[in-house]
Structures are given as structure tokens and as C-alpha cells.
Design a protein around this motif. Sequence first.
Motif, PDB file in Angstrom:
ATOM      1  N   GLY A 140      56.033  23.127  19.942  1.00 14.91           N
ATOM      2  CA  GLY A 140      55.948  22.153  21.026  1.00 14.91           C
ATOM      3  C   GLY A 140      54.603  21.457  21.097  1.00 14.91           C
ATOM      4  O   GLY A 140      54.337  20.719  22.046  1.00 14.91           O
ATOM      5  N   ARG A 141      53.769  21.624  20.067  1.00  9.10           N
ATOM      6  CA  ARG A 141      52.404  21.076  20.088  1.00  9.10           C
ATOM      7  C   ARG A 141      52.129  20.066  18.975  1.00  9.10           C
ATOM      8  O   ARG A 141      51.271  19.206  19.118  1.00  9.10           O
ATOM      9  CB  ARG A 141      51.379  22.211  19.982  1.00  9.10           C
ATOM     10  N   SER A 188      56.034  16.532  23.602  1.00  6.27           N
ATOM     11  CA  SER A 188      57.096  17.022  24.489  1.00  6.27           C
ATOM     12  C   SER A 188      58.244  16.028  24.584  1.00  6.27           C
ATOM     13  O   SER A 188      59.400  16.416  24.789  1.00  6.27           O
ATOM     14  CB  SER A 188      56.546  17.328  25.892  1.00  6.27           C
ATOM     15  N   THR A 189      57.974  14.728  24.428  1.00  5.78           N
ATOM     16  CA  THR A 189      59.062  13.749  24.453  1.00  5.78           C
ATOM     17  C   THR A 189      59.919  13.858  23.187  1.00  5.78           C
ATOM     18  O   THR A 189      61.133  13.645  23.238  1.00  5.78           O
ATOM     19  CB  THR A 189      58.531  12.313  24.611  1.00  5.78           C
ATOM     20  N   GLN A 208      60.346  16.692  21.613  1.00  4.68           N
ATOM     21  CA  GLN A 208      61.111  17.921  21.829  1.00  4.68           C
ATOM     22  C   GLN A 208      62.281  17.666  22.780  1.00  4.68           C
ATOM     23  O   GLN A 208      63.367  18.239  22.625  1.00  4.68           O
ATOM     24  CB  GLN A 208      60.196  19.003  22.399  1.00  4.68           C
ATOM     25  N   THR A 209      62.063  16.803  23.768  1.00  5.08           N
ATOM     26  CA  THR A 209      63.145  16.444  24.684  1.00  5.08           C
ATOM     27  C   THR A 209      64.283  15.760  23.932  1.00  5.08           C
ATOM     28  O   THR A 209      65.461  16.042  24.167  1.00  5.08           O
ATOM     29  CB  THR A 209      62.620  15.519  25.794  1.00  5.08           C
ATOM     30  N   TYR A 255      58.797  26.145  23.600  1.00  9.03           N
ATOM     31  CA  TYR A 255      59.216  24.811  23.193  1.00  9.03           C
ATOM     32  C   TYR A 255      58.489  23.710  23.968  1.00  9.03           C
ATOM     33  O   TYR A 255      58.257  22.623  23.430  1.00  9.03           O
ATOM     34  CB  TYR A 255      60.731  24.658  23.397  1.00  9.03           C
ATOM     35  N   PHE A 256      58.166  23.976  25.220  1.00  7.68           N
ATOM     36  CA  PHE A 256      57.511  22.984  26.078  1.00  7.68           C
ATOM     37  C   PHE A 256      56.250  23.585  26.690  1.00  7.68           C
ATOM     38  O   PHE A 256      56.195  23.844  27.898  1.00  7.68           O
ATOM     39  CB  PHE A 256      58.468  22.511  27.172  1.00  7.68           C
TER      40      PHE A 256
END
Length: 218
Positions: free
Chosen positions: A119-120, A156-157, A159-160, A179-180
Motif C-alpha cells: 500500500g506504499r 491508496s487511490t 489500491q482503491t 493494504y491501506f
Amino acid sequence: GAATTAGNKVEILTNGSHIYPSMLDAINQAQHSVTLEAFIFWDGDVGKKFAEALAAKARAGVPVRLLLDSVGSARYKSFEVARQLEKAGCRIGWYHPIKLLLLNRFDNRTHRELLIIDGRVGFTGGAGVADHWSGDAEDPDHWRDTSVRIEGPTVSTLQTAFSLKWLETTEELISGPDYFPAVGQAGPLSINTVLSEPETRSSPARILYFLSIMSARK
């Protein structure tokens, strides 16, 4: 719906000779999660390298999830590599498998090429996972393409985007800090992320282009 996020660092990667080593290095450093979405993930030298890296992480206890398009990656299904990934503990979701009830949505494919680590760190661009993207576009058999490596809140976008398609395909919701995670600023850049969908009659990407053109003054 296209949010701008500040505090990012971006590295532009041109051609497989730069894209793949950076992606494989990120996979090898993963500690909490690996998510990958691809239209094309084929067997071959490049596919085997990715499969080995992903399988090694899964065996080490890192959750690995791959969302592969059931048309673009169809060649990949029959190879031993897919079974190798699942045997190692990777979860594979096949996006929109061909079914009679879905014929009216046959061309609804995922053409996203996404890789998110912990998530990074995120990658996105035009290159899938296949041998014709390897090399440095030195001849017609080695394609030219561009990807970007991103660090910062914008990851994070990405991952979304993955999590929404994963939920639609597998009915599993991925969430939590693996994940976030809370991500601080990594650089000076602001990024505008456009999550476009084939089902919408006028895509957010198209609308954004129109708005930009209409806003021109000089």
C-alpha cells in the motif's frame, strides 16, 4: 470524481529493461501485501520471473492477490505457472470470464496494469507482463512502453481501484493497514488519479480531457 493528491514522488520508467527490474525489486521487498491487476500476464521468461517472485512472497506469508483479465490473460490459464502461483498460496481472480449471461458485457475488460506493494509503492502504465515488453524497444518484437513508479498518498487511490475490481470479481473486501496504511508525504508532486470504467457512457478520462480543453485561455 478525479481527486488530486499532494505529496508524491514519481519515477518514469521507459521500456521493460527499466520497468520490470523496478517492479521485481519492489515485489522482493514486500512485507505486508502484494496486489497486481493486469490485462496481459503471459507465460514466458518475464512471466516466470514474476511468478517466481510472487510465489516466494506468498510462501513467506505475504498475502498476494492477482486480478487477471479472463480474455487478455487467457493464454496464461493453461500454463503450469498459474498452478504454481496458486499452489504457493497466491489468490488469482479472473475478471469477467466468458459466460452466456455476460455476452452483452463481453468487451468490459480490465486494461489496467497495476502493481501495489504494501500500500506504499505503486506502479501503473501501459506494459503488462509478457516477453514482448522486455528489452529496450530495440526491434519490432520488443515493444516500447512507459510506466511510472509512485510513492506517497496517491498509492491508496491505485489500491482503491484494485480493491473495487477485486470485490466485484471475488466478493472479497480487502482492507486494513496491510493494504491501506497511513502514508506520509514522499515528494513534491500532486497527482490526479482518474478511475475510468468501460461501462460508463462517457468516461471520467474523456470528461477530464474535455474540461481541460474548454478551460484553455491562450
